[in-house]
Design an enzyme around this catalytic site. Structure first.
Site, PDB file in Angstrom:
ATOM      1  N   ASP A 117      -4.314  -2.704  -5.974  1.00  0.00           N
ATOM      2  CA  ASP A 117      -4.258  -1.692  -4.924  1.00  0.00           C
ATOM      3  C   ASP A 117      -3.677  -0.381  -5.438  1.00  0.00           C
ATOM      4  O   ASP A 117      -3.179  -0.294  -6.558  1.00  0.00           O
ATOM      5  CB  ASP A 117      -3.430  -2.216  -3.738  1.00  0.00           C
ATOM      6  CG  ASP A 117      -2.085  -2.829  -4.171  1.00  0.00           C
ATOM      7  OD1 ASP A 117      -1.681  -2.627  -5.327  1.00  0.00           O
ATOM      8  OD2 ASP A 117      -1.457  -3.502  -3.340  1.00  0.00           O
ATOM      9  N   GLU A 166      -2.602  -6.546   4.969  1.00  0.00           N
ATOM     10  CA  GLU A 166      -1.544  -6.768   5.948  1.00  0.00           C
ATOM     11  C   GLU A 166      -1.930  -7.910   6.911  1.00  0.00           C
ATOM     12  O   GLU A 166      -3.106  -8.284   6.994  1.00  0.00           O
ATOM     13  CB  GLU A 166      -1.312  -5.475   6.741  1.00  0.00           C
ATOM     14  CG  GLU A 166      -0.847  -4.290   5.877  1.00  0.00           C
ATOM     15  CD  GLU A 166       0.645  -4.342   5.532  1.00  0.00           C
ATOM     16  OE1 GLU A 166       1.229  -5.449   5.518  1.00  0.00           O
ATOM     17  OE2 GLU A 166       1.221  -3.278   5.276  1.00  0.00           O
TER      18      GLU A 166
HETATM   19  C1  GLP Z   1       3.654  -3.801  -2.347  1.00  0.00           C
HETATM   20  C2  GLP Z   1       2.427  -4.192  -3.169  1.00  0.00           C
HETATM   21  C3  GLP Z   1       2.255  -5.686  -3.257  1.00  0.00           C
HETATM   22  C4  GLP Z   1       3.589  -6.331  -3.615  1.00  0.00           C
HETATM   23  C5  GLP Z   1       4.587  -6.055  -2.539  1.00  0.00           C
HETATM   24  C6  GLP Z   1       5.939  -6.700  -2.779  1.00  0.00           C
HETATM   25  O1  GLP Z   1       3.390  -3.692  -0.999  1.00  0.00           O
HETATM   26  N1  GLP Z   1       1.225  -3.621  -2.670  1.00  0.00           N
HETATM   27  O2  GLP Z   1       1.261  -5.993  -4.207  1.00  0.00           O
HETATM   28  O3  GLP Z   1       3.412  -7.717  -3.771  1.00  0.00           O
HETATM   29  O4  GLP Z   1       4.773  -4.654  -2.478  1.00  0.00           O
HETATM   30  O5  GLP Z   1       6.705  -5.886  -3.613  1.00  0.00           O
HETATM   31  P1  GLP Z   1       8.021  -6.337  -4.345  1.00  0.00           P
HETATM   32  O6  GLP Z   1       7.599  -7.203  -5.467  1.00  0.00           O
HETATM   33  O7  GLP Z   1       8.640  -5.049  -4.829  1.00  0.00           O
HETATM   34  O8  GLP Z   1       8.846  -7.033  -3.336  1.00  0.00           O
END
Ligand code: GLP
Length: 242
Positions: free
Chosen positions: A67, A142
């Site tokens: 993404d 989401e």
């Molecule tokens: C973002 C990304 C996801 C990721 C999520 C969790 O929203 N688009 O791919 O898994 O954050 O992030 P973190 O690993 O910093 O908790």
């Protein structure tokens, strides 16, 4: 899905890197699906160390990222294109021309989504790395996203904007839209490894592994993948063990 509980973030990162590096060694021209966020940074650090020790090469590897935020140029330090260079690509022998991330600044985002889908049809992930959002999102899919979805533009939920605001100067600076691979693009990967750490992920991890398979928790679809493994620390696993 298979679950491996590790004692902390460091061990989680080592175990996940071993799983990913195994794929690269077996198939030096593998396609890796990559994720951003704080969860996989340690995994990438371990892959870099293996490269530096001469135990791993990315020379023939291709990558497709999950993404990208809409509206952040690649030079912005919170863009996922910047994140990937900073946390992995700049430190290994990958050909940057073989790395692919949706362009969140494309003039025509629908066209960008179509192009990314065609790319994914030719570059099927041998291994997809995933993190999980505290609301159960994967990529930027989401809650409520169709399990049949392909690459699309999303409106980020308030909870995701709040979670991610820790990385921006203020919450107003967090983009409100993103381009993300869809859930069916993710499920098309031959293998999947999810990394999750910290107590703020415990509920999402529980819903992913033991909850009903429902679009209310996008990650729950991974229960139906034939080759998905979760590597998480004890804090993220807390509710699994109750
Ligand atoms: C973002 C990304 C996801 C990721 C999520 C969790 O929203 N688009 O791919 O898994 O954050 O992030 P973190 O690993 O910093 O908790």
């Amino acid at each position: 899905m298979k679950v491996i509980v590790t004692k902390d973030y460091e061990e989680m990162s080592r175990v996940a890197a071993d799983i990913v590096s195994q794929v690269i060694r077996e198939k030096p021209d593998a396609v890796l699906g990559l994720a951003t966020g704080s969860s996989p940074i340690g995994l990438y650090r371990n892959l870099i160390a293996m490269y530096e020790e001469g135990r791993l090469s990315f020379k023939h590897i291709s990558t497709v990222n999950l993404d990208e935020y809409v509206g952040l140029p690649v030079s912005h330090d919170q863009s996922y294109a910047y994140f990937m260079r900073f946390n992995l690509f700049d430190h290994v022998d990958i050909d940057i021309g073989n790395t692919h991330i949706p362009d969140g600044c494309a003039a025509d985002l629908d066209e960008q989504c179509r192009r990314y889908n065609s790319l994914l049809a030719t570059l099927r992930q041998d291994m997809q790395v995933l993190g999980i959002g505290s609301n159960g999102h994967i990529g930027f899919n989401e809650p409520g996203t169709s399990f049949d979805s392909v690459t699309h533009v999303v409106d980020l939920t308030e909870s995701t904007i709040r979670d991610n605001s820790r990385l921006f100067a203020s919450i107003e600076d967090v983009p409100v839209k993103a381009v993300t691979m869809g859930i069916s693009n993710i499920m098309n990967a031959k293998k999947i490894v999810v990394v999750a750490n910290g107590s703020n992920k415990a509920q999402a991890v529980y819903n992913m592994v033991k909850g009903n398979v429902t679009e209310d928790c996008p990650a729950s679809i991974l229960q139906r993948h034939a080759n998905a493994v979760l590597v998480c620390d004890t804090l993220a696993a807390a509710k699994l063990q109750q």
